[in-house]
Write a protein that holds these residues in place. Structure first.
Motif, PDB file in Angstrom:
ATOM      1  N   LYS A 114       0.839  -1.201   0.000  1.00 49.83           N
ATOM      2  CA  LYS A 114       0.000   0.000   0.000  1.00 49.83           C
ATOM      3  C   LYS A 114       0.869   1.243   0.000  1.00 49.83           C
ATOM      4  CE  LYS A 114      -3.940  -1.868   2.488  1.00 49.83           C
ATOM      5  NZ  LYS A 114      -3.721  -3.008   3.390  1.00 49.83           N
ATOM      6  N   HIS A 215      -1.916  -4.298  13.799  1.00 48.49           N
ATOM      7  CA  HIS A 215      -0.454  -4.379  13.942  1.00 48.49           C
ATOM      8  C   HIS A 215       0.091  -3.631  15.157  1.00 48.49           C
ATOM      9  CE1 HIS A 215      -0.377  -6.211  10.027  1.00 48.49           C
ATOM     10  NE2 HIS A 215      -0.907  -5.148   9.446  1.00 48.49           N
ATOM     11  N   LYS A 225       6.715   1.015  16.754  1.00 48.40           N
ATOM     12  CA  LYS A 225       5.914   2.222  16.986  1.00 48.40           C
ATOM     13  C   LYS A 225       6.211   2.679  18.408  1.00 48.40           C
ATOM     14  CE  LYS A 225       1.676   1.469  14.283  1.00 48.40           C
ATOM     15  NZ  LYS A 225       0.229   1.186  14.348  1.00 48.40           N
ATOM     16  N   ASN A 229      -1.482   4.804  17.111  1.00 49.15           N
ATOM     17  CA  ASN A 229      -2.131   5.635  16.080  1.00 49.15           C
ATOM     18  C   ASN A 229      -2.957   6.759  16.723  1.00 49.15           C
ATOM     19  OD1 ASN A 229      -1.117   3.548  14.568  1.00 49.15           O
ATOM     20  ND2 ASN A 229      -3.069   2.846  13.732  1.00 49.15           N
TER      21      ASN A 229
HETATM   22  N1  FAQ Z   1      -2.850   4.649   4.433  1.00 51.20           N
HETATM   23  O1  FAQ Z   1      -2.608  -1.895  12.150  1.00 51.20           O
HETATM   24  P1  FAQ Z   1      -2.390  -0.621  11.407  1.00 51.20           P
HETATM   25  C1  FAQ Z   1       4.328  11.630   3.924  1.00 51.20           C
HETATM   26  C2  FAQ Z   1      -3.246   0.114   6.764  1.00 51.20           C
HETATM   27  S1  FAQ Z   1       4.769  10.095   4.416  1.00 51.20           S
HETATM   28  C3  FAQ Z   1      -2.917   3.419   3.875  1.00 51.20           C
HETATM   29  O2  FAQ Z   1      -2.521   0.621  12.205  1.00 51.20           O
HETATM   30  P2  FAQ Z   1       0.435  -0.130  11.003  1.00 51.20           P
HETATM   31  C4  FAQ Z   1       5.404  12.575   3.455  1.00 51.20           C
HETATM   32  C5  FAQ Z   1      -2.037  -0.664   7.276  1.00 51.20           C
HETATM   33  O3  FAQ Z   1      -1.026  -0.724   6.290  1.00 51.20           O
HETATM   34  C6  FAQ Z   1       3.197   9.327   4.794  1.00 51.20           C
HETATM   35  N2  FAQ Z   1      -3.000   2.291   4.622  1.00 51.20           N
HETATM   36  O4  FAQ Z   1      -0.994  -0.680  10.622  1.00 51.20           O
HETATM   37  C7  FAQ Z   1       4.891  13.362   2.320  1.00 51.20           C
HETATM   38  C8  FAQ Z   1      -2.667  -2.000   7.589  1.00 51.20           C
HETATM   39  O5  FAQ Z   1      -2.902  -2.726   6.381  1.00 51.20           O
HETATM   40  P3  FAQ Z   1      -2.005  -4.022   5.947  1.00 51.20           P
HETATM   41  C9  FAQ Z   1       3.387   7.926   5.074  1.00 51.20           C
HETATM   42  C10 FAQ Z   1      -2.987   2.438   5.964  1.00 51.20           C
HETATM   43  O6  FAQ Z   1       1.369  -0.367   9.888  1.00 51.20           O
HETATM   44  C11 FAQ Z   1       4.114  14.475   2.521  1.00 51.20           C
HETATM   45  C12 FAQ Z   1      -4.045  -1.614   8.089  1.00 51.20           C
HETATM   46  O7  FAQ Z   1      -4.323  -0.332   7.553  1.00 51.20           O
HETATM   47  N3  FAQ Z   1       3.881   7.744   6.410  1.00 51.20           N
HETATM   48  O8  FAQ Z   1       3.190  11.895   3.982  1.00 51.20           O
HETATM   49  C13 FAQ Z   1      -2.886   3.685   6.581  1.00 51.20           C
HETATM   50  O9  FAQ Z   1       0.837  -0.617  12.359  1.00 51.20           O
HETATM   51  C14 FAQ Z   1       3.662  15.233   1.441  1.00 51.20           C
HETATM   52  C15 FAQ Z   1      -4.127  -1.618   9.592  1.00 51.20           C
HETATM   53  O10 FAQ Z   1      -3.393  -0.528  10.167  1.00 51.20           O
HETATM   54  C16 FAQ Z   1       4.135   6.516   6.871  1.00 51.20           C
HETATM   55  O11 FAQ Z   1       3.969   5.535   6.172  1.00 51.20           O
HETATM   56  C17 FAQ Z   1      -2.820   4.828   5.758  1.00 51.20           C
HETATM   57  N4  FAQ Z   1      -2.758   6.060   6.246  1.00 51.20           N
HETATM   58  O12 FAQ Z   1       0.217   1.453  11.182  1.00 51.20           O
HETATM   59  C18 FAQ Z   1       5.244  13.002   1.015  1.00 51.20           C
HETATM   60  C19 FAQ Z   1       4.656   6.436   8.274  1.00 51.20           C
HETATM   61  N5  FAQ Z   1      -2.912   3.506   7.908  1.00 51.20           N
HETATM   62  O13 FAQ Z   1      -0.614  -3.499   5.657  1.00 51.20           O
HETATM   63  C20 FAQ Z   1       4.808  13.771  -0.066  1.00 51.20           C
HETATM   64  C21 FAQ Z   1       5.124   5.053   8.626  1.00 51.20           C
HETATM   65  C22 FAQ Z   1      -3.010   2.185   8.127  1.00 51.20           C
HETATM   66  O14 FAQ Z   1      -2.014  -4.967   7.084  1.00 51.20           O
HETATM   67  C23 FAQ Z   1       4.013  14.900   0.166  1.00 51.20           C
HETATM   68  N6  FAQ Z   1       4.018   4.138   8.809  1.00 51.20           N
HETATM   69  N7  FAQ Z   1      -3.066   1.541   6.954  1.00 51.20           N
HETATM   70  O15 FAQ Z   1      -2.693  -4.518   4.715  1.00 51.20           O
HETATM   71  C24 FAQ Z   1       3.391   3.986   9.991  1.00 51.20           C
HETATM   72  O16 FAQ Z   1       3.685   4.638  10.976  1.00 51.20           O
HETATM   73  C25 FAQ Z   1       2.323   2.923  10.059  1.00 51.20           C
HETATM   74  O17 FAQ Z   1       2.498   2.023   8.991  1.00 51.20           O
HETATM   75  C26 FAQ Z   1       0.865   3.466  10.053  1.00 51.20           C
HETATM   76  C27 FAQ Z   1      -0.095   2.284  10.112  1.00 51.20           C
HETATM   77  C28 FAQ Z   1       0.641   4.377  11.248  1.00 51.20           C
HETATM   78  C29 FAQ Z   1       0.587   4.260   8.776  1.00 51.20           C
END
Ligand code: FAQ
Length: 321
Positions: A114, A215, A225, A229
């Motif tokens: 994703k 997760h 983490k 969230n």
């Molecule tokens: N979008 O159990 P959780 C930026 C999915 S960078 C899509 O809470 P997790 C810079 C999740 O994958 C923005 N899917 O999962 C910029 C899981 O599905 P799966 C990106 C989402 O991983 C600015 C399911 O839902 N930042 O913006 C989303 O513990 C301007 C269950 O969720 C990061 O990626 C979502 N929002 O927590 C660039 C930060 N949320 O995989 C250009 C790092 C959840 O089992 C212009 N990531 N899901 O099928 C994280 O901190 C974590 O992965 C979370 C989700 C908090 C996003």
């Protein structure tokens, strides 16, 4: 049977050593032993994070040619270039877990991996560029500041550098919104309209509520983490409401209210049906974003081939010297 028991015992000792390390607050490095589930969680999260940075260049890239001044154009160009760089650090950091860049891209193209929900919404006018910088980068920073202390060394080090650049991005977005709010009635309306469209999807960026997040429990246990969230979403709301007030924007949430007892804002219900629909591929721009990525990836094949040929040539030269 005896061999199986021995294997189980070895497995238990390794897990105990790993968890002791996590509990001491030591960083886990690429060559350290780590449970499969920890490695898989990081591969998924870090590759999704990298894809988000790169796909996130699209809505803003659309406005480079239409920036209202040379200054605004230069700033936007630099910002978008930074996002591409963030993707590159994150792909490199994820590769240390044993997955290649090609595999990550293939997973993005097949829909297995994703990227953030937020980049499936369109940037309709210049105010959207302000809203993306202020709200989207603002939400990203809150998450990423916390990830600077994540337990996986290469991820946490990438985050330190990324956070420095994101805070500049957030300010450029806020500056655009502040300027529009100090402008004509039409400009005020455009800024408020962008705020209305980007507010709720920005709150969704933090992922589902803790009670619905499959997760979070492992991620918190392993210190991937450092906040949940909901904790991060609350931090973002509390700091952003004040920033909106200063420039005269209204948060589009009639249930938003300061809660004296809790010392934070209560907010209205988030539309999780919309979130899951967008993440599943049914957002306004999913098809367009992925099609564009596939197209430019195919067009860039010659660059990758040339870089690989150069690498092989250099390696041969080193062997002969
Ligand atoms: N979008 O159990 P959780 C930026 C999915 S960078 C899509 O809470 P997790 C810079 C999740 O994958 C923005 N899917 O999962 C910029 C899981 O599905 P799966 C990106 C989402 O991983 C600015 C399911 O839902 N930042 O913006 C989303 O513990 C301007 C269950 O969720 C990061 O990626 C979502 N929002 O927590 C660039 C930060 N949320 O995989 C250009 C790092 C959840 O089992 C212009 N990531 N899901 O099928 C994280 O901190 C974590 O992965 C979370 C989700 C908090 C996003």
């Amino acid at each position: 049977m005896e061999l199986l028991e021995k294997t189980d015992q070895v497995h238990e000792v390794l897990l105990k050593t790993f968890e002791e390390k996590i509990n001491r607050g030591d960083a886990i490095e690429p060559r350290d032993r780590m449970p499969d589930a920890y490695r898989k969680h990081l591969m998924r999260q870090m590759s999704q994070h990298a894809h988000s940075e790169v796909i996130g260049m699209q809505p803003e890239g659309n406005w480079i040619t239409r920036a209202p001044s040379l200054r605004a154009k230069q700033i936007l160009l630099a910002k978008i270039q930074d996002e591409g760089g963030h993707g590159l650090y994150l792909y490199s950091a994820a590769e240390t877990l044993g997955i290649t860049r090609d595999e990550m891209i293939a997973q993005l193209h097949s829909g297995k991996a994703k990227y953030s929900n937020i980049f499936n919404y369109p940037a309709l006018n210049w105010a959207d560029i302000g809203a993306i910088g202020w709200l989207v980068d603002g939400a990203a920073i809150v998450n990423q500041v916390s990830l600077q202390r994540t337990s996986y060394g290469p991820y946490s080090r990438a985050m330190v550098r990324i956070c420095k650049e994101e805070s500049f991005h957030q300010r450029q977005g806020y500056e655009i919104m502040a300027k529009m709010m100090a402008g004509t009635k039409d400009q005020n309306d455009m800024a408020q309209d962008a705020m209305d469209r980007w507010w709720w999807p920005s709150l969704m960026m933090f992922g589902p509520h803790d009670s619905d997040s499959p997760h979070t429990s492992d991620a918190v246990k392993w210190k991937i983490k450092r906040n949940t969230n909901d904790e991060l979403r609350q931090k973002f709301i509390d700091k952003t409401v004040q920033q909106a007030e200063v420039i005269g924007l209204t948060i589009p949430d009639k249930d938003l209210k300061w809660n004296e007892a809790k010392g934070c804002y209560d907010h209205g219900a988030i539309n999780w049906d919309e979130f899951y629909r967008v993440v599943a591929g049914q957002g306004p721009c999913n098809k367009q974003r992925l099609a564009h990525h596939k197209k430019v990836h195919a067009e860039g094949a010659w660059v990758r081939e040339a870089a690989e040929a150069y690498r092989i040539k250099k390696e041969k030269q080193l062997l002969h010297n």
